[in-house]
Design an enzyme around this catalytic site. Sequence first.
Site, PDB file in Angstrom:
ATOM      1  N   GLU A   1       0.853  -1.195   0.000  1.00 54.17           N
ATOM      2  CA  GLU A   1       0.000   0.000   0.000  1.00 54.17           C
ATOM      3  C   GLU A   1       0.884   1.238   0.000  1.00 54.17           C
ATOM      4  OE1 GLU A   1      -2.681   2.606  -0.204  1.00 54.17           O
ATOM      5  OE2 GLU A   1      -3.523   0.590   0.013  1.00 54.17           O
ATOM      6  N   ILE A   2       0.459   2.275  -0.714  1.00 52.93           N
ATOM      7  CA  ILE A   2       1.259   3.487  -0.836  1.00 52.93           C
ATOM      8  C   ILE A   2       0.936   4.506   0.249  1.00 52.93           C
ATOM      9  CG2 ILE A   2      -0.316   4.748  -2.372  1.00 52.93           C
ATOM     10  CD1 ILE A   2       2.188   5.615  -3.972  1.00 52.93           C
TER      11      ILE A   2
ATOM     12  N   LEU B   1      -7.795  -5.024  -6.072  1.00 52.54           N
ATOM     13  CA  LEU B   1      -9.200  -4.937  -5.695  1.00 52.54           C
ATOM     14  C   LEU B   1      -9.618  -3.493  -5.447  1.00 52.54           C
ATOM     15  CD1 LEU B   1      -9.250  -7.887  -3.105  1.00 52.54           C
ATOM     16  CD2 LEU B   1      -9.250  -7.992  -5.593  1.00 52.54           C
TER      17      LEU B   1
ATOM     18  N   ASP C   1      -8.036   2.625  -7.563  1.00 50.66           N
ATOM     19  CA  ASP C   1      -8.398   3.998  -7.920  1.00 50.66           C
ATOM     20  C   ASP C   1      -8.732   4.039  -9.415  1.00 50.66           C
ATOM     21  OD1 ASP C   1      -8.530   6.732  -8.457  1.00 50.66           O
ATOM     22  OD2 ASP C   1      -6.918   7.209  -7.052  1.00 50.66           O
TER      23      ASP C   1
ATOM     24  N   GLU D   1     -12.908  -3.797   2.853  1.00 52.29           N
ATOM     25  CA  GLU D   1     -13.736  -2.727   3.391  1.00 52.29           C
ATOM     26  C   GLU D   1     -14.464  -1.989   2.271  1.00 52.29           C
ATOM     27  OE1 GLU D   1     -10.804  -3.590   4.345  1.00 52.29           O
ATOM     28  OE2 GLU D   1     -11.018  -3.962   6.502  1.00 52.29           O
ATOM     29  N   GLU D   2     -13.762  -1.778   1.144  1.00 50.34           N
ATOM     30  CA  GLU D   2     -14.392  -1.105   0.016  1.00 50.34           C
ATOM     31  C   GLU D   2     -15.519  -1.951  -0.560  1.00 50.34           C
ATOM     32  OE1 GLU D   2     -15.019   2.115  -2.438  1.00 50.34           O
ATOM     33  OE2 GLU D   2     -13.592   1.949  -0.779  1.00 50.34           O
TER      34      GLU D   2
END
Length: 326
Positions: free
Chosen positions: A120-121, A220, A223, A299-300
Amino acid sequence: MADEPRLPQKRYFRQRAHVNVFNDMKFDYPERPSTQDWAPYYPAYFRADAGESGEDGKRPLSEGTEGEAKRGPKCEAPSEASKEANNLARVEFADIGCGYGGLLVALSPLYPNTLMVGMEIRTKLVRYLQKRIEALRAFQHTLLDQRSTRTIEWVDVRSKLDREITALHTSTDAVDEPDNGETTRLVPGHYENIASMRINCQKYLPNFFTKGQLSKIFVLFADPHFKRRKHKARIVTQTLLAEYAYVLREGGVFYMITDVRDLYEWNVKHLDAFPLFERMSEDEVSKDPAVPCVVHSTEEGRKVARNKGDKFLACYRRIADPAEEL
């Protein structure tokens, strides 16, 4: 009790969703995969320091019954054969843009002997997920210590998976209750096989993984970058697919899901055109035990389900490179 583990609260780790992947941000990354130190991420599988003995830094996966209990069932002790023992503890699943880590937490008990990393960024999300993993491990170790004084229940992974598969094939889109991980029951692997790291995968993915190292890659709810001038920043492009194909072994699977139809069509267009990926049939997808987690566990994905939105899923298998068969 002051020493009792606690799960982190998301409200303290919120961060805006959009990050410019082309910014010159500072990241810690290895010069090559062989120099990456995985010990801080998987302490149950790697020694913190290889020392002067020249050993590979791997910790034995099983040391008697207690070692097996802490690492889940069916763990095999490494043989002392050759340098090939280095392959016994290698990351095989990569969740690119892992967010708050719902997928990793769900997959961990299903594949207790497989190392998985969330990449993750966004800094705050990485911190949240690592604290979440540490807390879940602490809960599991506490339960293991209590087995001598009381009966501790093991989670029924098979039944849980069956419920999610049923939800996958019914009109009720999702298992709606949040899955924060098991804190009162033991699970296979005890969450020792998952970790998170802050990295820009669009720049440094091959620095972490050797050719054909991964068996699953997950992208998943990425963006969508709606503006045309931002399309080059999408996580699926011809250039990035070449890198995914490099680190994904033959027969490995690339999972993609989104709630944006335009992004889904973009991804499918590029994946269909790439010669080293072949789309899996609906029957193959329905039999894949990771798919219910892909659809329901993030979660999304749960937010999309609550809002009664659509989810567009596609799974592609990495096929053989004809040039390598010559």
